[in-house]
Scaffold this active site. Structure first.
Site, PDB file in Angstrom:
ATOM      1  N   ALA A 253       0.811  -1.212   0.000  1.00 35.84           N
ATOM      2  CA  ALA A 253       0.000   0.000   0.000  1.00 35.84           C
ATOM      3  C   ALA A 253       0.853   1.274   0.000  1.00 35.84           C
ATOM      4  CB  ALA A 253      -0.937   0.006   1.207  1.00 35.84           C
ATOM      5  N   ASP A 254       2.152   1.130   0.194  1.00 38.26           N
ATOM      6  CA  ASP A 254       3.039   2.293   0.265  1.00 38.26           C
ATOM      7  C   ASP A 254       3.040   3.048  -1.068  1.00 38.26           C
ATOM      8  OD1 ASP A 254       5.456   3.568   1.882  1.00 38.26           O
ATOM      9  OD2 ASP A 254       6.104   3.352  -0.194  1.00 38.26           O
ATOM     10  N   ILE A 255       2.801   4.346  -1.006  1.00 38.63           N
ATOM     11  CA  ILE A 255       2.695   5.160  -2.224  1.00 38.63           C
ATOM     12  C   ILE A 255       4.008   5.175  -2.995  1.00 38.63           C
ATOM     13  CG2 ILE A 255       2.280   7.479  -3.124  1.00 38.63           C
ATOM     14  CD1 ILE A 255      -0.224   6.043  -2.111  1.00 38.63           C
TER      15      ILE A 255
END
Length: 306
Positions: A253-255
């Protein structure tokens, strides 16, 4: 009292490159970082010491000049210094084996050549990684570093040695003396203040058992951490990644990771979390390390330090 020695950590290890990344990531709150060396105050059994490291070798033949100073040093000071550095800079990880893996998987092969010798940089303990990860939730690096510094100063976690004030990370018992209102005055949001104090309280009482977490399989550790208020999946992944250096985690989920996958896999857009997880299946058993190198790729593509 001061002692020194020379030590050859495993190769390849690019200490100057890692120090550059630490500076740009705001990790100079607790470290004093130079071009080729660092200093950090540590607490060993409640006794403060100053650790100084200077690189005098190369990436392929590293040679570190290490000094340990303080009013009283334990008999095993040298072993403790090596253990600390080995943990923080992931020196026990087999980087050549990871590189061999990457050279068989495009576009990873080019990444390891560009960032040769770069190792993950960890927090000293899972507890410290938890507090730091909660502080970092939805914040940019500069404001995160400011909050962390504010907290350390407010806890009065300072040690004066040879004319210099050194910051130390607060023990849980020190942190729980503060209130949510105290942290609000330091620019913490109310929810973040409550999360930080809740984790500190649970750690101080032994309810949150970090020794237990260390030995848990990944999914069990994730489930355990997520059961605590203020720790979601991303935060739990960061705790295990930056507190313990687990090698096969994927914070999909890390941008930043999604941006890097979108760029390097030619998607022409930011990858979705589902796409990162699908592509990341091919990175096992090194998903944490591939993630680290993809984060490094963002610095080169942006022309800025991370």
């Amino acid at each position: 009292m001061q002692h020194e020695f020379y030590w050859n950590p495993p190769a390849p290890t690019d200490l100057p490159g890692m120090l550059k990344r630490m500076r740009s990531a705001g990790q100079d709150v607790l470290y004093r970082l130079g071009e080729n060396g660092l200093q950090k105050a540590l607490s060993w059994d409640g006794r403060p010491v100053l650790l100084t490291v200077q690189e005098e070798g190369t990436v392929t033949k590293p040679c570190w000049h290490i000094e340990v100073a303080g009013p009283e040093l334990p008999p095993d000071w040298q072993e403790r210094a090596i253990a600390y550095l080995s943990h923080v800079f992931c020196l026990n990880f087999d980087l050549p084996a990871f590189y061999q893996f990457c050279r068989q998987h495009l576009p990873l092969a080019a990444l390891v050549e560009r960032f040769y010798g770069q190792r993950m940089i960890l927090e000293p303990t899972l507890y410290e990684a938890a507090i730091s990860s909660i502080i970092a939730q939805q914040l940019n690096l500069s404001f995160c570093a400011q909050l962390k510094r504010n907290l350390l100063v407010r806890c009065n976690c300072q040690w004066h040695w040879e004319g210099v004030d050194w910051l130390l990370f607060p023990e849980p018992q020190q942190l729980v003396r503060l209130t949510a209102e105290d942290l609000r005055l330091l620019k913490f949001s109310r929810s973040k203040a409550e999360y930080v104090l809740g984790v500190a309280q649970a750690t101080a009482t032994g309810q949150l058992n970090w020794s237990k977490v260390e030995t848990m399989p990944e999914q069990e550790a994730m489930s355990y951490l997520i059961s605590w208020r203020g720790i979601g999946r991303w935060t739990a992944e960061c705790i295990l990644l930056f507190g313990q250096g687990r090698s096969d985690l994927l914070p999909a989920a890390d941008i930043g990771l999604r941006n890097a996958v979108g760029q390097l896999w030619g998607l022409g857009r930011q990858a979705t979390e589902a796409e990162v997880r699908e592509i990341g299946e091919g990175w096992r058993p090194y998903r944490s390390w591939v993630t680290h190198y993809l984060w490094l790729s963002l610095t080169e593509n942006s022309g800025k330090d991370l």
